[in-house]
Scaffold this active site. Structure first.
Site, mmCIF file in Angstrom:
data_model
loop_
_atom_site.group_PDB
_atom_site.id
_atom_site.type_symbol
_atom_site.label_atom_id
_atom_site.label_comp_id
_atom_site.label_asym_id
_atom_site.label_seq_id
_atom_site.Cartn_x
_atom_site.Cartn_y
_atom_site.Cartn_z
ATOM 1 C CG ASP A 31 -9.525 12.930 14.807
ATOM 2 O OD1 ASP A 31 -9.599 14.156 14.961
ATOM 3 O OD2 ASP A 31 -8.465 12.295 14.911
ATOM 4 C CG HIS A 54 -11.956 14.347 18.743
ATOM 5 N ND1 HIS A 54 -10.611 14.057 18.586
ATOM 6 C CD2 HIS A 54 -12.479 13.313 19.451
ATOM 7 C CE1 HIS A 54 -10.339 12.904 19.168
ATOM 8 N NE2 HIS A 54 -11.457 12.438 19.692
#
Length: 247
Positions: A31, A54
């Site tokens: 993430d 991310h």
């Protein structure tokens, strides 16, 4: 450290905090490597290596009415490798939050095969499970994007998708030398008019030196002036000829 396909494994999450420094850190996750939610103020993220993950994100913001403003965030001297995003601001459309995001600096950052190196996404809607009927109410202003280099995994190296309800203001882009397959990346801009300095992609174009662009503009202006003079001269000559014919 976490696998790249592990969900909701943010490396460091910051919210409702002032004066936080994240320094000299290696983060691998599925993430955001670092995420900043509402109420983050005067935060420095420096010399962070991110990947997989991310990227480094401000948001998501605007989903809830009682959120607090975000201000004074600096991301500097970081390296992102193989991430799905580089540096990002994300806000929800069709939600009640009306906070402001002010004074963001993304500077001296190296991208290595990053999919969306620089992105402002004010239509953030993961998995399309929301409505975009009403634009985001989060106001973004005073954003500096400078000294971004390296490689992009996508042609659009800069995406500025701002809100049509409260357009972004005070966005500056300078010295962005990202490449995609060896060629300069392009920039796409919606509801924002960024100031471009140095070598950086203008909206809808690949990276060019602004001085060259100005020179071209000056030449066009000069050519236009020359054309006008020629046209005026031709008109004067015709009027003179017509006058003699009448006499």
């Amino acid at each position: 450290s976490a696998p790249g396909d592990s969900h909701n494994t943010d490396g460091i999450h910051i919210g409702r905090s002032t004066g936080v420094n994240v320094l000299n850190t290696d983060i691998a996750t599925g993430d955001d490597c670092v995420s900043l939610s509402d109420g983050s103020r005067q935060v420095l993220i420096q010399n962070v290596n991110c990947g997989p993950g991310h990227g480094i994100s401000i948001g998501s913001l605007g989903k809830y009415k009682e959120e607090e403003p975000v201000e004074g965030i600096t991301v500097k001297g970081c390296t992102l490798k193989g991430t799905t995003n580089g540096v990002r601001i994300k806000t929800w459309p069709n939600e009640p939050g009306t906070i402001t995001v002010n004074d963001m600096k993304f500077e001296d950052i190296t991208m290595d095969n990053v999919q969306n190196p620089v992105i402002i996404d004010q239509e953030y809607c993961p998995n399309n499970q929301c409505s975009k009927g009403t634009p985001s109410k989060v106001k973004i202003s005073k954003v500096s994007i400078k000294g971004i280099k390296g490689t992009s995994a996508t042609k659009e190296g800069i995406i500025l998708a701002c809100s049509s309800g409260v357009p972004c203001e005070g966005v500056e882009i300078g010295d962005v030398t990202l490449t995609y397959n060896g060629a300069p990346v392009t920039a796409t801009c919606t509801n924002v008019k960024p100031t471009i300095t140095g070598k950086a992609p203008a909206c809808g174009e690949a990276a060019t030196d602004t001085k060259e662009s100005d020179s071209t503009t000056d030449k066009k202006s000069s050519d236009s002036a020359t054309d006008k003079k020629s046209s005026d001269s031709a008109t004067d000559k015709k009027e003179s000829t017509d006058k003699k014919a009448k006499q």
